[in-house]
Write a protein that holds these residues in place. Structure first.
Motif, PDB file in Angstrom:
ATOM      1  N   MET A   1       0.586  -1.358  -0.275  1.00 32.36           N
ATOM      2  CA  MET A   1       0.011   0.017  -0.088  1.00 32.36           C
ATOM      3  C   MET A   1       0.737   1.199  -0.004  1.00 32.36           C
ATOM      4  N   SER A   2       1.941   1.429   0.485  1.00 26.56           N
ATOM      5  CA  SER A   2       3.025   2.295   0.550  1.00 26.56           C
ATOM      6  C   SER A   2       3.239   2.885  -0.619  1.00 26.56           C
ATOM      7  N   ALA A   3       3.385   1.964  -1.671  1.00 30.14           N
ATOM      8  CA  ALA A   3       3.531   2.219  -2.904  1.00 30.14           C
ATOM      9  C   ALA A   3       2.615   3.476  -3.599  1.00 30.14           C
ATOM     10  N   LEU A   4       1.353   3.480  -3.010  1.00 29.90           N
ATOM     11  CA  LEU A   4       0.254   4.501  -3.608  1.00 29.90           C
ATOM     12  C   LEU A   4       0.526   5.716  -3.038  1.00 29.90           C
ATOM     13  N   VAL A   5       1.328   5.840  -1.779  1.00 27.63           N
ATOM     14  CA  VAL A   5       1.593   7.290  -1.259  1.00 27.63           C
ATOM     15  C   VAL A   5       2.340   8.113  -2.229  1.00 27.63           C
ATOM     16  N   PRO A   6       3.359   8.091  -2.860  1.00 25.90           N
ATOM     17  CA  PRO A   6       3.879   9.006  -4.011  1.00 25.90           C
ATOM     18  C   PRO A   6       2.747   9.600  -4.928  1.00 25.90           C
ATOM     19  N   VAL A   7       1.719   8.777  -5.406  1.00 27.94           N
ATOM     20  CA  VAL A   7       0.717   8.796  -6.340  1.00 27.94           C
ATOM     21  C   VAL A   7      -0.370   9.728  -5.443  1.00 27.94           C
ATOM     22  N   LEU A   8      -0.518   9.404  -4.522  1.00 26.28           N
ATOM     23  CA  LEU A   8      -1.292  10.459  -3.631  1.00 26.28           C
ATOM     24  C   LEU A   8      -0.763  11.893  -3.683  1.00 26.28           C
ATOM     25  N   ALA A   9       0.661  11.819  -3.075  1.00 22.93           N
ATOM     26  CA  ALA A   9       1.137  13.157  -2.866  1.00 22.93           C
ATOM     27  C   ALA A   9       1.129  13.976  -4.241  1.00 22.93           C
ATOM     28  N   PHE A  10       1.482  13.269  -5.216  1.00 20.85           N
ATOM     29  CA  PHE A  10       1.359  14.017  -6.531  1.00 20.85           C
ATOM     30  C   PHE A  10      -0.063  14.679  -6.798  1.00 20.85           C
ATOM     31  N   VAL A  11      -1.076  13.814  -6.662  1.00 22.32           N
ATOM     32  CA  VAL A  11      -2.236  14.373  -6.922  1.00 22.32           C
ATOM     33  C   VAL A  11      -2.739  15.659  -5.980  1.00 22.32           C
ATOM     34  N   VAL A  12      -2.471  15.277  -4.560  1.00 25.60           N
ATOM     35  CA  VAL A  12      -2.725  16.420  -3.783  1.00 25.60           C
ATOM     36  C   VAL A  12      -2.060  17.672  -4.060  1.00 25.60           C
ATOM     37  N   CYS A  13      -1.018  17.711  -4.221  1.00 27.25           N
ATOM     38  CA  CYS A  13       0.053  18.966  -4.749  1.00 27.25           C
ATOM     39  C   CYS A  13      -0.774  19.537  -5.943  1.00 27.25           C
ATOM     40  N   TRP A  14      -0.850  18.597  -6.927  1.00 31.61           N
ATOM     41  CA  TRP A  14      -1.493  19.142  -8.198  1.00 31.61           C
ATOM     42  C   TRP A  14      -2.769  19.952  -7.971  1.00 31.61           C
ATOM     43  N   LEU A  15      -3.705  19.187  -7.152  1.00 30.68           N
ATOM     44  CA  LEU A  15      -5.167  19.994  -6.918  1.00 30.68           C
ATOM     45  C   LEU A  15      -5.056  21.191  -6.127  1.00 30.68           C
ATOM     46  N   VAL A  16      -4.004  21.306  -5.099  1.00 25.82           N
ATOM     47  CA  VAL A  16      -3.958  22.172  -4.393  1.00 25.82           C
ATOM     48  C   VAL A  16      -3.767  23.543  -4.975  1.00 25.82           C
ATOM     49  N   LEU A  17      -2.394  23.324  -5.869  1.00 28.26           N
ATOM     50  CA  LEU A  17      -1.992  24.486  -6.744  1.00 28.26           C
ATOM     51  C   LEU A  17      -2.834  24.720  -7.853  1.00 28.26           C
ATOM     52  N   ALA A  18      -3.810  24.026  -8.510  1.00 28.50           N
ATOM     53  CA  ALA A  18      -4.593  24.335  -9.302  1.00 28.50           C
ATOM     54  C   ALA A  18      -5.835  25.291  -8.707  1.00 28.50           C
ATOM     55  N   GLY A  19      -6.140  24.889  -7.387  1.00 33.19           N
ATOM     56  CA  GLY A  19      -7.189  25.476  -6.669  1.00 33.19           C
ATOM     57  C   GLY A  19      -6.679  26.966  -6.422  1.00 33.19           C
ATOM     58  N   LEU A  20      -5.387  27.109  -5.791  1.00 33.07           N
ATOM     59  CA  LEU A  20      -5.030  28.072  -5.335  1.00 33.07           C
ATOM     60  C   LEU A  20      -4.799  29.274  -6.787  1.00 33.07           C
ATOM     61  N   LEU A  21      -4.232  28.604  -7.783  1.00 33.78           N
ATOM     62  CA  LEU A  21      -4.068  29.757  -8.880  1.00 33.78           C
ATOM     63  C   LEU A  21      -5.439  30.325  -9.374  1.00 33.78           C
ATOM     64  N   ARG A  22      -6.560  29.672  -8.990  1.00 35.05           N
ATOM     65  CA  ARG A  22      -7.744  30.347  -9.541  1.00 35.05           C
ATOM     66  C   ARG A  22      -8.115  31.457  -8.470  1.00 35.05           C
ATOM     67  N   ARG A  23      -7.307  31.795  -7.450  1.00 35.44           N
ATOM     68  CA  ARG A  23      -7.193  33.023  -6.686  1.00 35.44           C
ATOM     69  C   ARG A  23      -6.413  33.603  -6.768  1.00 35.44           C
ATOM     70  N   ARG A  24      -5.683  33.898  -7.815  1.00 35.27           N
ATOM     71  CA  ARG A  24      -4.486  34.543  -7.988  1.00 35.27           C
ATOM     72  C   ARG A  24      -4.359  35.992  -7.465  1.00 35.27           C
ATOM     73  N   HIS A  25      -5.492  36.420  -7.579  1.00 29.46           N
ATOM     74  CA  HIS A  25      -5.491  37.951  -7.149  1.00 29.46           C
ATOM     75  C   HIS A  25      -5.250  38.312  -5.506  1.00 29.46           C
ATOM     76  N   VAL A  26      -5.530  37.198  -5.043  1.00 33.42           N
ATOM     77  CA  VAL A  26      -5.165  37.273  -3.237  1.00 33.42           C
ATOM     78  C   VAL A  26      -4.029  36.572  -3.188  1.00 33.42           C
ATOM     79  N   LEU A  27      -3.190  36.249  -3.829  1.00 32.07           N
ATOM     80  CA  LEU A  27      -1.940  35.513  -3.395  1.00 32.07           C
ATOM     81  C   LEU A  27      -0.872  36.104  -2.875  1.00 32.07           C
TER      82      LEU A  27
END
Length: 319
Positions: A1-27
């Motif tokens: 199961m630990s082999a899934l951890v890097p995949v999860l880390a990749f997805v979480v980072c991607w989603l967080v950054l994509a969401g933050l960029l939608r609020r670029r004006h307050v960053l």
């Protein structure tokens, strides 16, 4: 199961950054200054995505040995985020770096002179990673290659938890690179570079303490950053410059100022990082050949630095 951890880390980072960029004006924005190689204000929140991915990995993999490393990294991320947003005095930032380093290393079992020397090494690595975060793809690429190499070595050293965690850091950094290279929609910021430097140092020490790799191994893996920052600091100090002030005299900065694009710099740096990673793995696999590995790496750096210095002097018409 630990082999899934890097995949999860990749997805979480991607989603967080994509969401933050939608609020670029307050960053919080990184505005060009005397140290910068960029010309337009750019959001400096990439570290939030990286640390979010690392948090998921840590929640899955944390044990008594990894917990102090995680606590130190996230404490520094919080302080650095505040610095990115509002600015903090230098003494406050350095105090946080020393407290996090000393507390983490003491929890890992170091005492006395070993604790003192290792604390200084961790604080230096923490800051030099920040110093080297000044060109598109550079710090992110170092994280992908550096922590990826630590992951391979940990797996070879029968430390699956450490291997999975290092792979997760590399995966989160790879997701960040999607937004930072070749053109930068955002920067890492201190909230990413500071904890990454801390993680590189403390995980390197932890692996050495447990016999997963020799002490020189993590130093060689991250030597593209260590060599540039250390040589630049010494040279500036010898010239009587105020070493804490912003500047553009790192070798990677001079490569860009000499005419290379950020993409060309990053690709060249990746080749150097991969070469050092390969030499580090050779060193780990064959300790008797450590001297030859170190001599070869020293020759590579001396040659690169000499070529850059010569071209710089010609550009500046210096003797």
């Amino acid at each position: 199961m630990s082999a899934l951890v890097p995949v999860l880390a990749f997805v979480v980072c991607w989603l967080v950054l994509a969401g933050l960029l939608r609020r670029r004006h307050v960053l919080p924005m990184d505005h060009p200054n005397a140290r910068s190689l960029h010309a337009t204000p750019t959001p400096r929140i990439g570290g939030l995505g990286i640390m979010a991915g690392i948090a998921v990995a840590g929640a899955w993999l944390a044990d008594t040995a990894l917990l102090p490393v995680l606590l130190g990294a996230f404490a520094l991320a919080a302080v650095s985020l505040l610095d990115d947003a509002r600015g903090l005095p230098v003494r406050v930032r350095f105090l946080a770096h020393f407290v996090a380093a000393a507390g983490c290393l003491f929890a890992l079992g170091l005492t006395g002179w070993a604790l003192l020397v290792s604390t200084l090494a961790v604080v230096w690595m923490t800051n030099l990673y920040n110093f080297m975060d000044g060109a598109n793809g550079l710090a992110g690429g170092m994280a992908v290659i550096g922590f990826g190499t630590l992951s391979v070595a940990a797996w070879l050293g029968h430390a699956p938890g450490l291997a999975a965690f290092c792979a997760a850091i590399a995966a989160a950094a790879l997701a960040f690179l999607r937004f930072n290279f070749p053109s930068a929609r955002l920067f890492m910021g201190d909230a990413g570079s500071i904890p990454l430097g801390f993680l590189a140092a403390t995980l390197g020490i932890r692996g050495a303490m447990t016999g997963v790799w020799p002490w020189l191994f993590p130093l060689l893996v991250f030597s593209p950053f260590v060599a540039d920052a250390s040589v630049t600091l010494v040279r500036r100090a010898l010239r009587g410059e105020k070493i804490w002030q912003a500047h553009r005299s790192h070798y990677y900065q001079r490569v860009v100022l000499l005419g290379a694009t950020h993409r060309q710099l990053a690709l060249g740096a990746y080749a150097l990082m991969l070469a050092m990673a390969a030499l580090a793995l050779v060193l780990r696999a064959s300790p008797p050949h450590a001297a030859w590995v170190l001599i070869l790496s020293a020759v590579i750096y001396l040659t690169l630095f000499l070529v850059i210095d010569l071209r710089w002097r010609r550009l500046r018409h210096e003797p």
